[in-house]
Motif scaffolding. Structure first.
Motif, mmCIF file in Angstrom:
data_model
loop_
_atom_site.group_PDB
_atom_site.id
_atom_site.type_symbol
_atom_site.label_atom_id
_atom_site.label_comp_id
_atom_site.label_asym_id
_atom_site.label_seq_id
_atom_site.Cartn_x
_atom_site.Cartn_y
_atom_site.Cartn_z
ATOM 1 N N GLU A 190 5.778 -92.651 36.014
ATOM 2 C CA GLU A 190 6.004 -91.213 36.148
ATOM 3 C C GLU A 190 5.714 -90.521 34.817
ATOM 4 O O GLU A 190 5.679 -91.155 33.757
ATOM 5 N N LEU A 191 5.459 -89.224 34.874
ATOM 6 C CA LEU A 191 5.135 -88.464 33.676
ATOM 7 C C LEU A 191 6.236 -88.632 32.627
ATOM 8 O O LEU A 191 7.427 -88.492 32.920
ATOM 9 N N ILE A 192 5.823 -88.944 31.404
ATOM 10 C CA ILE A 192 6.763 -89.094 30.292
ATOM 11 C C ILE A 192 6.697 -87.819 29.454
ATOM 12 O O ILE A 192 5.643 -87.477 28.910
ATOM 13 N N GLU A 193 7.815 -87.123 29.350
ATOM 14 C CA GLU A 193 7.885 -85.883 28.590
ATOM 15 C C GLU A 193 8.726 -86.097 27.341
ATOM 16 O O GLU A 193 9.866 -86.558 27.424
ATOM 17 N N LEU A 194 8.158 -85.766 26.187
ATOM 18 C CA LEU A 194 8.843 -85.944 24.914
ATOM 19 C C LEU A 194 9.084 -84.594 24.256
ATOM 20 O O LEU A 194 8.153 -83.810 24.082
ATOM 21 N N ASP A 195 10.335 -84.341 23.886
ATOM 22 C CA ASP A 195 10.685 -83.113 23.169
ATOM 23 C C ASP A 195 10.434 -83.328 21.673
ATOM 24 O O ASP A 195 10.017 -84.405 21.246
ATOM 25 N N ILE A 196 10.731 -82.330 20.860
ATOM 26 C CA ILE A 196 10.389 -82.413 19.444
ATOM 27 C C ILE A 196 11.164 -83.503 18.707
ATOM 28 O O ILE A 196 10.733 -83.961 17.657
ATOM 29 N N ASP A 197 12.304 -83.952 19.259
ATOM 30 C CA ASP A 197 13.062 -85.033 18.634
ATOM 31 C C ASP A 197 12.762 -86.367 19.329
ATOM 32 O O ASP A 197 13.632 -87.213 19.497
ATOM 33 N N PHE A 198 11.487 -86.564 19.701
ATOM 34 C CA PHE A 198 11.091 -87.682 20.559
ATOM 35 C C PHE A 198 11.181 -89.049 19.905
ATOM 36 O O PHE A 198 11.161 -90.065 20.594
ATOM 37 N N GLY A 319 25.125 -80.950 14.541
ATOM 38 C CA GLY A 319 24.495 -81.785 15.558
ATOM 39 C C GLY A 319 23.806 -81.102 16.721
ATOM 40 O O GLY A 319 22.972 -81.724 17.394
ATOM 41 N N TYR A 320 24.104 -79.819 16.996
ATOM 42 C CA TYR A 320 23.628 -79.229 18.240
ATOM 43 C C TYR A 320 23.034 -77.838 18.034
ATOM 44 O O TYR A 320 23.482 -77.058 17.198
ATOM 45 N N GLU A 321 22.026 -77.550 18.845
ATOM 46 C CA GLU A 321 21.304 -76.272 18.783
ATOM 47 C C GLU A 321 22.133 -75.189 19.469
ATOM 48 O O GLU A 321 22.440 -75.295 20.659
ATOM 49 N N ILE A 322 22.478 -74.130 18.719
ATOM 50 C CA ILE A 322 23.227 -73.022 19.316
ATOM 51 C C ILE A 322 22.551 -71.676 19.090
ATOM 52 O O ILE A 322 22.995 -70.663 19.627
ATOM 53 N N THR A 323 21.471 -71.649 18.303
ATOM 54 C CA THR A 323 20.781 -70.373 18.056
ATOM 55 C C THR A 323 19.617 -70.146 18.999
ATOM 56 O O THR A 323 19.048 -69.057 19.033
ATOM 57 N N THR A 324 19.232 -71.167 19.757
ATOM 58 C CA THR A 324 18.125 -71.073 20.713
ATOM 59 C C THR A 324 18.554 -71.705 22.027
ATOM 60 O O THR A 324 19.180 -72.764 22.031
ATOM 61 N N ILE A 325 18.197 -71.074 23.124
ATOM 62 C CA ILE A 325 18.507 -71.623 24.446
ATOM 63 C C ILE A 325 17.212 -72.084 25.100
ATOM 64 O O ILE A 325 16.275 -71.300 25.265
ATOM 65 N N THR A 326 17.161 -73.352 25.460
ATOM 66 C CA THR A 326 15.999 -73.897 26.159
ATOM 67 C C THR A 326 16.255 -73.909 27.660
ATOM 68 O O THR A 326 17.400 -73.769 28.115
ATOM 69 N N GLU A 373 35.274 -77.513 28.593
ATOM 70 C CA GLU A 373 36.059 -78.270 27.624
ATOM 71 C C GLU A 373 35.148 -78.661 26.462
ATOM 72 O O GLU A 373 33.921 -78.661 26.579
ATOM 73 N N ALA A 374 35.747 -79.010 25.361
ATOM 74 C CA ALA A 374 34.977 -79.375 24.175
ATOM 75 C C ALA A 374 34.001 -80.502 24.472
ATOM 76 O O ALA A 374 32.858 -80.493 24.010
ATOM 77 N N LYS A 375 34.433 -81.475 25.260
ATOM 78 C CA LYS A 375 33.585 -82.637 25.558
ATOM 79 C C LYS A 375 32.357 -82.278 26.387
ATOM 80 O O LYS A 375 31.393 -83.054 26.456
ATOM 81 N N ASP A 376 32.369 -81.104 27.025
ATOM 82 C CA ASP A 376 31.229 -80.695 27.848
ATOM 83 C C ASP A 376 30.050 -80.203 26.991
ATOM 84 O O ASP A 376 28.898 -80.264 27.427
ATOM 85 N N LEU A 377 30.338 -79.705 25.799
ATOM 86 C CA LEU A 377 29.296 -79.059 25.004
ATOM 87 C C LEU A 377 28.157 -80.010 24.602
ATOM 88 O O LEU A 377 26.988 -79.647 24.728
ATOM 89 N N PRO A 378 28.445 -81.235 24.134
ATOM 90 C CA PRO A 378 27.328 -82.136 23.806
ATOM 91 C C PRO A 378 26.453 -82.469 25.003
ATOM 92 O O PRO A 378 25.258 -82.747 24.845
ATOM 93 N N ALA A 379 27.022 -82.453 26.197
ATOM 94 C CA ALA A 379 26.241 -82.757 27.389
ATOM 95 C C ALA A 379 25.333 -81.593 27.784
ATOM 96 O O ALA A 379 24.319 -81.791 28.454
ATOM 97 N N ILE A 380 25.688 -80.382 27.369
ATOM 98 C CA ILE A 380 24.912 -79.194 27.718
ATOM 99 C C ILE A 380 23.850 -78.889 26.663
ATOM 100 O O ILE A 380 22.695 -78.601 26.989
ATOM 101 N N LEU A 381 24.232 -78.973 25.398
ATOM 102 C CA LEU A 381 23.382 -78.484 24.312
ATOM 103 C C LEU A 381 22.320 -79.490 23.890
ATOM 104 O O LEU A 381 22.505 -80.705 24.019
ATOM 105 N N ARG A 382 21.230 -78.971 23.377
ATOM 106 C CA ARG A 382 20.181 -79.801 22.801
ATOM 107 C C ARG A 382 20.594 -80.217 21.393
ATOM 108 O O ARG A 382 21.261 -79.478 20.680
ATOM 109 N N LYS A 383 20.168 -81.425 20.995
ATOM 110 C CA LYS A 383 20.393 -81.850 19.617
ATOM 111 C C LYS A 383 19.711 -80.849 18.682
ATOM 112 O O LYS A 383 18.663 -80.290 19.012
ATOM 113 N N LEU A 384 20.308 -80.632 17.522
ATOM 114 C CA LEU A 384 19.765 -79.660 16.573
ATOM 115 C C LEU A 384 18.550 -80.262 15.865
ATOM 116 O O LEU A 384 18.696 -81.168 15.038
ATOM 117 N N PRO A 385 17.347 -79.788 16.188
ATOM 118 C CA PRO A 385 16.167 -80.341 15.526
ATOM 119 C C PRO A 385 15.975 -79.728 14.141
ATOM 120 O O PRO A 385 16.410 -78.605 13.873
#
Length: 599
Positions: A190-198, A319-326, A373-385
């Motif tokens: 299947e198609l392999i998609e890599l983000d900037i932190d690939f 650790g996490y991107e909060i200034t940009t929403i993907t 909850e606090a634990k939900d945020l890492p699951a939602i947010l992108r890692k801070l590149p």
């Protein structure tokens, strides 16, 4: 490191190994590193292995894996060089499994070969808002054109590179993957998609794909070998001190552009003109606290993040991107929000682009409240590149320092100020004597030619950065080639970046020509493309005499306008049709005489 080596190997062994390594080509070094990794996985050296020529290797599970893809063509389309480096890394793994690999850049690939291929891996980045990079345009147009063949005999896979902060994430790779299928090809993976932190994904993705082409049913993966020769894997972050920080704009300017000098003495870090610097930034405390307050989450609440227990404030800071929403972040957030308006935006691509433009996470939690909850945020947010800045200095000219030119990003949205994460970090929160974490990002698509070649450089605003490096390098080399700079910004009095240096270069003769465009100094806005038009005849003469043409800066408007004007110049002064002008520009690109570093 040297002491450790001396304890393990004799001097004779070290000398023999060094002699062998220095005599190898890059490809042989890559292959050997992958081969040794395979031997280590199997528990030791295999008698006579170096003499064997078979289509099997011993995998990590000890079972013999017979390759079904005896031949594999890998083609790559790249802008900065990442696709090429991934292609080279994958070739190591494929060849270690007995596959005969052909590695070709897209501009050099003969498109008519496609109907004869049996196995094909395409590795391609996406440029801007979903466009193929210039190096991939021919292949892209070919498979979507009338001459595209039926390829039922083909097995293919596609690795797509992109940045999920853009709406059309990995669009070029998606397009090529789907079009190959529509032409009859069979997908191997299947198609392999890599983000900037690939880079973190490669240890899993590449061996798994190699197993697919080798016909292996094993799901085990071998770790990739990190060789010093492989620039893709130069992952080490280096802490460097800020030596100087100078505001380049004059009093009264609406902009804040900083020249920042970093100390790299004794770090082992080096770079070439055209390379960029990745810089790690921290998120702003004020923005973090506003988000946590809006969500009613205490700042000292702890969570598990990356295998560690951290306070949520600290996790968000580093650790996490909060200034940009993907788009992926918005989709994950919508699962918690259950908001009809948000769902409708996600389903409308044109509305989605407008909605996400300039949006940060505080906007999202404010206008579409959710219970998190606090634990939900890492699951939602992108890692801070890390953020990437063109290097504005020459290593040969000053090997103890690396310089960057940073334009502070600040804008109003939803009745409050928004700031760029790294530009505000560097401009507002980092001072002389502080330390920042950096690493070099190679840019093979933006390189200086020979010293006797003439250069035309178009770099408005912070786009001047790599050309300052070019000029330093040419001064260091005592290059005989002439240099012509087109620079633009808003006002001559306040926004002529590196004015003293550039005028001094002109006085010394290093800058043969300099043309400037200050858009707000007169009623009619004047940009660099207008200056190009005024000097069109001479620009074309320089090109005919062998000059290289470089563009750096804004991709969305400036780069497109400059390219369009260059085509007009070629057409007018070369007495060519539109088709002939396009062919001329394509030839410049193929010969690496037209290069872009745009963002």
């Amino acid at each position: 490191m040297i002491d450790a080596i001396n304890k393990i190997f004799t001097q004779e062994q070290i000398s023999q190994a060094k002699q062998l390594y220095e005599g190898l080509t890059d490809k042989q070094r890559f292959w050997l590193s992958g081969y040794m990794a395979g031997l280590n996985q199997s528990g030791g050296l295999l008698d006579g292995a170096l003499q064997e020529s078979s289509a099997s290797i011993i995998g990590s599970n000890g079972a013999s894996e017979v390759a079904v893809a005896n031949k594999l063509s890998i083609i790559y389309g790249t802008h900065t060089g990442n696709s090429k480096l991934i292609a080279e890394q994958f070739a190591v793994l494929a060849e270690a499994k007995g596959i005969d690999v052909s590695l070709t850049s897209m501009p050099e690939y003969k498109n008519r070969k496609l109907k004869e291929e049996k196995n094909l891996l395409v590795i391609v980045s996406t440029h801007g808002e979903g466009d193929p990079p210039a190096s991939a345009e021919d292949f892209y147009n070919y498979i979507f054109g009338k001459k595209a063949p039926k390829i039922n005999q083909l097995n293919h896979a596609v690795i797509a590179l992109g940045d999920s902060s853009y709406i059309n994430f990995c669009q070029t790779g998606r397009d090529i993957f789907n079009q190959l299928k529509s032409l009859g090809s069979n997908e191997v993976h299947e198609l392999i998609e890599l983000d900037i932190d690939f880079k973190e994904q490669l240890d899993e993705v590449l061996p798994a794909l190699a197993n697919k082409f080798a016909g292996s049913s094993s799901t085990a993966t071998n770790p990739l070998v990190r060789t010093t020769n492989n620039e893709l894997n130069s992952d080490e972050w280096i802490e460097v001190e800020v030596l100087d920080k100078v505001l380049l704009n004059g009093r009264g300017s609406s902009k804040k552009t900083y020249h920042i000098e970093l100390d790299i003495e004794d770090t082992g870090l080096s770079y070439l003109p055209g390379d960029a610097l990745e810089i790690r930034a921290d998120n702003d405390d004020k923005l973090i606290l506003s988000i946590l307050n809006q969500l009613n989450i205490p700042e000292d609440e702890t969570i598990e993040a990356d295998g560690d227990t951290k306070k949520i404030k600290e996790a968000l800071k580093t650790g996490y991107e909060i200034t940009t929403i993907t788009v992926p972040v918005l989709k994950k957030y919508a699962e918690f929000a259950h908001n009809d308006q948000l769902s409708a935006i996600l389903e409308n691509k044109s509305k989605l682009a407008d909605f996400l433009y300039g949006l940060d996470f505080l906007d999202l939690v404010t206008h579409f409240p959710v219970s998190l909850e606090a634990k939900d945020l890492p699951a939602i947010l992108r890692k801070l590149p890390a953020r990437v800045y063109s290097i504005s200095s020459s290593y040969d000219y000053n090997p103890d320092e690396v310089h960057v030119t940073v334009g502070a990003v600040k804008y109003q949205l939803n009745n409050r100020d928004h700031f760029g994460v790294c530009s505000s970090f560097l401009s507002d929160r980092i001072n002389i004597g502080d330390h920042v974490s950096v690493r070099v990002k190679k840019n093979e698509g933006f390189r200086l030619p020979s010293d006797d070649t003439n250069l035309i450089m178009v770099g408005p605003g912070t786009g001047i950065a790599p050309f300052r490096a070019f000029l330093q390098q040419r001064e260091n080399n005592q290059a005989s080639g002439k240099n012509w700079l087109f620079f633009g910004d808003q006002h001559f009095q306040t926004d002529f970046l590196y004015q003293a240096e550039m005028l001094q270069y002109r006085k010394k003769g290093l800058l043969s020509n300099i043309d400037v465009a200050f858009s707000r100094d007169q009623e009619e806005k004047i940009y660099v493309q207008h200056r190009l038009k005024e000097k069109g005849e001479l620009v074309y003469k320089w090109l005919e005499d062998g000059a290289c043409f470089y563009v750096c800066g804004d991709m969305k408007n400036m780069a497109k306008d400059v390219k369009a004007e260059l085509l007009n110049i070629i057409q007018q002064y070369g007495n060519k049709t539109k088709e002939e002008a396009n062919a001329y520009l394509k030839k410049l690109f193929t010969e690496k005489r037209f290069q872009e570093d745009v963002y």
